[in-house]
Design an enzyme around this catalytic site. Structure first.
Site, PDB file in Angstrom:
ATOM      1  N   LYS A  69      51.385 -16.820  45.154  1.00  0.00           N
ATOM      2  CA  LYS A  69      50.567 -15.651  45.471  1.00  0.00           C
ATOM      3  C   LYS A  69      50.036 -15.028  44.178  1.00  0.00           C
ATOM      4  CE  LYS A  69      54.660 -12.663  45.653  1.00  0.00           C
ATOM      5  NZ  LYS A  69      55.456 -11.721  46.462  1.00  0.00           N
ATOM      6  N   TYR A 116      44.086   5.871  17.812  1.00  0.00           N
ATOM      7  CA  TYR A 116      43.817   7.144  18.476  1.00  0.00           C
ATOM      8  C   TYR A 116      44.977   8.116  18.318  1.00  0.00           C
ATOM      9  CZ  TYR A 116      39.668   5.557  21.053  1.00  0.00           C
ATOM     10  OH  TYR A 116      38.421   5.117  21.405  1.00  0.00           O
TER      11      TYR A 116
END
Length: 388
Positions: A49, A268
């Site tokens: 899956k 950042y």
């Protein structure tokens, strides 16, 4: 340990790609054989899956089929329809079951719905009343409180002599909530309840264990096991050495190597202040590629818990992530790598044979399943054939 460097001469696109993913199909096949052996008298299926846990259902499905898998599990019918071309004689079970409007995709591709609720059961009864005999599987809840018919309803269904003759389950199954923790008493409780189900549906195959449950031993194996994460090299059981072969390597290209002075900040927020003059490798990977912001070396709440940030591997050394991971860029501190050993255009391993999948996952506060299934679309992929 898998030596990925020993296998293919890369194609030009792979050789220069900003992001690379090497999928070792031979390792996946070996891992399936390992899990089949550990399953003892039970047959081993293959769970593919989520696009084979992010690695490509076409190539992985075909590899597992050629390795000997004849039972597959997918989540939704479209996955099963894709897989059918690569596993022509296999039984393909669809874990999310069947809903109105999906009948044709099941019938055209010979998919087996896993019935997991009273609503689905009622709909399925109406389908087979019109169509006739067609196989299904039943999922029973034994304490997970996720999908599954209530235990009492399942036992009543097994004893119902008036159920239609066209109702033909070929498998009853459940799922362990704590299989990755061998010491959990939940495992024994679920096993006891599932035995009631298996006994009630006498003559129908039973399946309880995914990867982790296989390691719990033969009491948990029943007729069919469902290995998933172990096939892809991930850890199935907490706190023990992982016996599976590494099956995937993710790499990012170094876009720039730069010098930075002590006292300067990185990325950042300026959350990393350099304590020494440093060399930084700026690499082309970020959270848009499934390389999560939580892998940052600083500036995210997870670092306050004491879990260290991610490391990459380059020039024979592990190197830490410096500052925050951004959307497309991650910075690695390569100060301790010999000077000139890292150059623009080199590749840093994000996870593979030197930094394990689960090591990277733990740095993000998550599990290998999420790392694999979260891979973005920008990786250039190279599949190493099982025969090589």
């Amino acid at each position: 340990m898998t030596d990925f460097a020993a296998y293919h001469e890369p194609e030009d696109a792979f050789a220069s790609a900003p992001l690379r993913l090497t999928v070792h199909l031979g390792a996946i096949a070996d891992n399936w054989h390992d899990m089949a052996k550990r399953s003892g008298k039970a047959r081993a299926a293959a769970v593919v899956k989520a696009d084979a846990y992010g690695l490509g259902i076409e190539d992985v499905g075909q590899t597992l089929y050629h390795a000997g898998a004849r039972d597959f599990f997918v989540a939704v019918p479209s996955e099963g329809a894709t897989l059918r071309a690569y596993a022509p004689e296999a039984r393909i079970f669809v874990l999310c079951g069947i809903w109105p409007g999906q009948e044709e995709i099941f019938f055209e591709n010979d998919l087996v719905p896993v019935i997991a609720s009273e609503e689905q059961l009622a709909f399925w009864m109406s389908v087979i009343a019109e169509r006739g005999d067609y196989p299904c599987a039943l999922q029973i809840d034994t304490g997970f409180n996720r999908l599954g018919l209530p235990l009492e309803d399942a036992l009543a269904l097994a004893a119902d002599v008036s159920r239609p003759a066209s109702f033909s389950p070929v498998l009853v199954m459940s799922h362990l909530a704590c299989g990755d923790d061998p010491s959990s008493p939940m495992n024994g409780r679920q096993l006891q309840l599932f035995r009631q189900v298996s006994d009630a549906f006498e003559g129908i195959e039973s399946s309880l264990s995914a990867s982790a449950g296989i390691f719990l031993g033969p009491d948990y194996h029943f007729d069919l096991t469902r290995p998933g994460i172990a096939l892809y090299g991930g850890e199935a059981v907490n706190g023990v050495a992982n016996p599976m072969r590494a099956a995937v390597k993710a790499e990012a290209r170094v876009l720039q190597v730069r010098e930075a002075k002590a006292g300067e900040t990185v990325s950042y927020g300026g959350t990393l202040k350099l304590a020494r003059d440093s060399r930084l490798a700026v690499a082309s990977v970020g959270y848009a590629d499934g390389w999560m912001r939580n892998l940052s070396g600083s500036g995210v709440p997870l670092r306050e818990t004491g879990i260290t940030g991610a490391t990459g591997f380059i020039a024979g050394r592990k190197v830490p992530v410096a500052g925050r991971v951004t959307m497309d860029i991650t910075i690695f501190d390569v100060t301790d790598v010999p000077e000139n050993a890292v150059r623009t255009g080199d590749y840093v391993e994000l996870f593979g044979s030197n930094v394990s999948l689960d090591e990277a996952a733990r740095a993000a506060g998550t599990i290998g399943y999420e790392m694999l299934t979260g891979l973005g679309l920008r990786y250039e992929r190279l599949y190493v054939d099982a025969a090589e």
